[in-house]
Scaffold this motif. Structure first.
Motif, mmCIF file in Angstrom:
data_model
loop_
_atom_site.group_PDB
_atom_site.id
_atom_site.type_symbol
_atom_site.label_atom_id
_atom_site.label_comp_id
_atom_site.label_asym_id
_atom_site.label_seq_id
_atom_site.Cartn_x
_atom_site.Cartn_y
_atom_site.Cartn_z
ATOM 1 N N LEU A 171 0.857 -1.177 0.000
ATOM 2 C CA LEU A 171 0.000 0.000 0.000
ATOM 3 C C LEU A 171 0.897 1.233 0.000
ATOM 4 C CD1 LEU A 171 -2.957 0.863 0.158
ATOM 5 C CD2 LEU A 171 -2.806 0.644 2.640
ATOM 6 N N GLU A 172 0.637 2.141 -0.910
ATOM 7 C CA GLU A 172 1.568 3.244 -1.155
ATOM 8 C C GLU A 172 1.885 4.064 0.098
ATOM 9 O OE1 GLU A 172 1.558 7.659 -1.917
ATOM 10 O OE2 GLU A 172 -0.242 6.612 -2.586
ATOM 11 N N TRP A 173 0.863 4.461 0.847
ATOM 12 C CA TRP A 173 1.120 5.383 1.960
ATOM 13 C C TRP A 173 1.748 4.719 3.180
ATOM 14 C CZ3 TRP A 173 -1.927 3.997 6.120
ATOM 15 C CH2 TRP A 173 -3.148 3.372 5.845
ATOM 16 N N SER A 174 1.768 3.388 3.211
ATOM 17 C CA SER A 174 2.417 2.714 4.332
ATOM 18 C C SER A 174 3.723 2.031 3.930
ATOM 19 C CB SER A 174 1.473 1.681 4.957
ATOM 20 O OG SER A 174 1.149 0.662 4.035
ATOM 21 N N ALA A 175 4.091 2.117 2.646
ATOM 22 C CA ALA A 175 5.343 1.518 2.184
ATOM 23 C C ALA A 175 6.534 2.243 2.814
ATOM 24 C CB ALA A 175 5.429 1.589 0.662
ATOM 25 N N LEU A 176 7.586 1.500 3.065
ATOM 26 C CA LEU A 176 8.759 2.080 3.719
ATOM 27 C C LEU A 176 9.805 2.585 2.734
ATOM 28 C CD1 LEU A 176 9.248 -0.487 6.633
ATOM 29 C CD2 LEU A 176 8.074 1.738 6.689
ATOM 30 N N ALA A 177 9.730 2.132 1.484
ATOM 31 C CA ALA A 177 10.732 2.529 0.497
ATOM 32 C C ALA A 177 10.101 2.612 -0.886
ATOM 33 C CB ALA A 177 11.890 1.534 0.480
ATOM 34 N N ARG A 178 10.735 3.396 -1.753
ATOM 35 C CA ARG A 178 10.231 3.600 -3.109
ATOM 36 C C ARG A 178 10.112 2.289 -3.869
ATOM 37 N NH1 ARG A 178 11.209 7.530 -7.820
ATOM 38 N NH2 ARG A 178 11.300 6.132 -9.615
ATOM 39 N N ASN A 179 11.077 1.372 -3.665
ATOM 40 C CA ASN A 179 11.039 0.143 -4.453
ATOM 41 C C ASN A 179 9.806 -0.699 -4.149
ATOM 42 O OD1 ASN A 179 12.121 -0.587 -1.864
ATOM 43 N ND2 ASN A 179 12.832 -2.507 -2.756
ATOM 44 N N GLU A 180 9.237 -0.579 -2.935
ATOM 45 C CA GLU A 180 7.991 -1.286 -2.618
ATOM 46 C C GLU A 180 6.847 -0.764 -3.481
ATOM 47 O OE1 GLU A 180 6.974 -1.965 1.564
ATOM 48 O OE2 GLU A 180 8.907 -1.062 2.064
ATOM 49 N N ILE A 181 6.783 0.547 -3.658
ATOM 50 C CA ILE A 181 5.717 1.142 -4.477
ATOM 51 C C ILE A 181 5.945 0.811 -5.949
ATOM 52 C CG2 ILE A 181 4.513 3.275 -5.073
ATOM 53 C CD1 ILE A 181 5.507 4.476 -2.463
ATOM 54 N N GLU A 182 7.204 0.833 -6.358
ATOM 55 C CA GLU A 182 7.505 0.489 -7.753
ATOM 56 C C GLU A 182 7.107 -0.948 -8.054
ATOM 57 O OE1 GLU A 182 11.087 1.109 -11.008
ATOM 58 O OE2 GLU A 182 11.487 1.397 -8.863
ATOM 59 N N MET A 183 7.401 -1.855 -7.131
ATOM 60 C CA MET A 183 7.010 -3.244 -7.322
ATOM 61 C C MET A 183 5.489 -3.368 -7.380
ATOM 62 S SD MET A 183 8.058 -6.572 -5.038
ATOM 63 C CE MET A 183 9.793 -6.113 -5.205
ATOM 64 N N ALA A 184 4.800 -2.616 -6.521
ATOM 65 C CA ALA A 184 3.339 -2.639 -6.526
ATOM 66 C C ALA A 184 2.797 -2.134 -7.856
ATOM 67 C CB ALA A 184 2.799 -1.792 -5.376
ATOM 68 N N ALA A 185 3.395 -1.074 -8.394
ATOM 69 C CA ALA A 185 2.941 -0.515 -9.672
ATOM 70 C C ALA A 185 3.072 -1.528 -10.799
ATOM 71 C CB ALA A 185 3.721 0.758 -9.993
ATOM 72 N N TRP A 186 4.196 -2.235 -10.850
ATOM 73 C CA TRP A 186 4.389 -3.231 -11.909
ATOM 74 C C TRP A 186 3.443 -4.417 -11.730
ATOM 75 C CZ3 TRP A 186 7.107 -3.075 -16.370
ATOM 76 C CH2 TRP A 186 7.960 -1.981 -16.561
ATOM 77 N N MET A 187 3.183 -4.799 -10.481
ATOM 78 C CA MET A 187 2.221 -5.880 -10.243
ATOM 79 C C MET A 187 0.834 -5.474 -10.712
ATOM 80 S SD MET A 187 3.510 -7.184 -6.489
ATOM 81 C CE MET A 187 2.322 -8.511 -6.338
ATOM 82 N N VAL A 188 0.441 -4.225 -10.430
ATOM 83 C CA VAL A 188 -0.864 -3.730 -10.848
ATOM 84 C C VAL A 188 -0.948 -3.683 -12.369
ATOM 85 C CG1 VAL A 188 -2.328 -1.669 -10.901
ATOM 86 C CG2 VAL A 188 -1.370 -2.460 -8.725
ATOM 87 N N ALA A 189 0.096 -3.184 -13.020
ATOM 88 C CA ALA A 189 0.104 -3.123 -14.490
ATOM 89 C C ALA A 189 -0.021 -4.511 -15.100
ATOM 90 C CB ALA A 189 1.379 -2.433 -14.971
#
Length: 392
Positions: A85-103
């Motif tokens: 979840l973007e607002w609770s992620a601790l690092a940018r790479n967590e959000i980047e991984m989430a974005a690619w999973m969503v795509a």
């Protein structure tokens, strides 16, 4: 103003939307905020329009009660990809991984349109269908409302991702004019997001019965009590000043060690939708001292139930509930206590305020929200493929 981020992404060719009576929508939600209710209510209405909906749940898995609620939506495809979840992620790479999973999940779902309820995701992965992003709150606007001044380093990179995602989206939505303007000013957008107010299905439509109201007045609040933007500290002080019961529903602990410990409020913990409906059916005085609120689904649910509203005087509350509530400065503990006791002591005032709130709530229905969102979808699909034979 938040600076843009650089990204190595290259433009990706997007296929035309499905040429059919409906189309396939892929939407992100989470199970820990009001975006869950927003997503389910919207999916229910879109299903009635013949639109296939895939919901991808980011962050923690839905509860059993939440999963049961999804079964009422016939054509819903629910996926839990295990993305952060973007607002609770601790690092940018967590959000980047989430974005690619969503795509990737959106492509597997053969989405004709993607609705991201976290705009930052649009900054980090290529999407093969048009993107509508909805902003329901973000760290930068939260900081401006709660602290002001320069963002701390841990929030700068998050805000930069959100800014870039807002710019990359084909269309950006916000639930109120006040929050749309705050978003545009914070991120330096050339135009504010398109405003589509949130809405909810009524308690009856959600299958919740409303028993008779309470004979004795009481105060009630609901929300993420651990989030300092909800100002539960002030509510707790108010509870210590008044003679009537003041109940509060919602989690006391949040992500990243956030926690609130009430001294005077009667904390009910995390309640089911049906339990919240039962408390609201007692026509309590609903109180929100929030200092930051992009919309406020809890206030809407209370208004729909005919509760008298005592609210913090912030732009969102004024926009939605002006002349249908009592307003006070967010940190006016004595003022909130006086207003609550005044309303509690006079049944006529309670009834009038409850009726005014209920009448105003009639404008913020799930049906109205879906019509507004469909209009937004239509504008994006028409721009992406003017000749597409999508029937509306």
């Amino acid at each position: 103003m938040i600076p843009a981020v650089t990204s190595p992404l290259r433009p990706v060719a997007r296929p035309a939307p499905a040429r059919s009576a409906g189309f396939n929508l892929f939407m992100t939600v989470d199970a820990v905020s009001g975006i869950w209710q927003y997503g389910l209510d919207l999916a229910m209405e879109l299903d009635r329009h013949g639109i296939g909906v895939t919901l991808a749940v980011l962050g923690p898995e839905p509860s059993q009660e939440q999963l049961r609620a999804t079964r009422a939506i016939r054509g819903l495809d629910l996926r839990v990809p295990g993305a952060a979840l973007e607002w609770s992620a601790l690092a940018r790479n967590e959000i980047e991984m989430a974005a690619w999973m969503v795509a990737r999940e959106a492509e597997r779902a053969q989405a004709d349109l993607i609705h991201l309820n976290s705009p930052a995701l649009a900054a980090l992965a290529p999407f093969r269908a048009p993107v509508v992003a909805a902003t329901h709150g973000c760290v930068a606007t939260w900081w401006m409302a709660m602290r002001g001044g320069r963002l701390p380093p841990d929030l700068v990179w998050r805000a930069a991702l959100t800014a870039e995602g807002c710019r990359r989206a084909d269309l950006l939505l916000a639930p109120t004019r006040a929050f749309a303007e705050a978003t545009a000013a914070t991120y330096g957008l050339s135009a504010p997001p398109r405003v589509v107010p949130n809405g909810r299905r009524s308690a009856a439509a959600r299958g919740h019965r409303s028993p008779a109201g309470s004979a004795s007045p009481f105060a009630f609040a609901a929300g993420r009590l651990w989030d300092e933007a909800k100002n539960a500290r002030i509510l707790d002080g108010v509870a210590g000043r008044i003679d009537l019961p003041f109940l509060a529903a919602g989690p006391l602990k949040g992500p990243n060690a956030a926690e609130f410990g009430p001294r005077h409020l009667r904390a009910l913990g995390v309640l089911s939708e049906q339990d919240v409906t039962r408390w609201l059916s007692g026509a309590p005085i609903y109180v929100s001292a929030a200092r930051y609120e992009p919309f406020g689904l809890g206030v809407l649910e209370a208004a729909e139930a005919g509760c008298a509203l005592v609210l913090s005087d912030i732009p969102t509350h004024r926009e939605l509930w002006d002349e249908a509530a009592i307003f006070l400065p967010p940190d006016d503990e004595a003022g909130f206590a006086c207003a609550i006791e005044t309303v509690a002591a006079d049944p006529a005032i309670r009834a009038r305020l409850g009726a005014e709130a209920q009448a105003r709530a009639a404008a913020y229905t799930a049906e109205a929200m879906a019509e507004g969102v469909l209009g937004a979808y239509r504008s994006v699909l028409e721009r992406s493929e003017p000749c597409a034979g999508v029937a509306w």
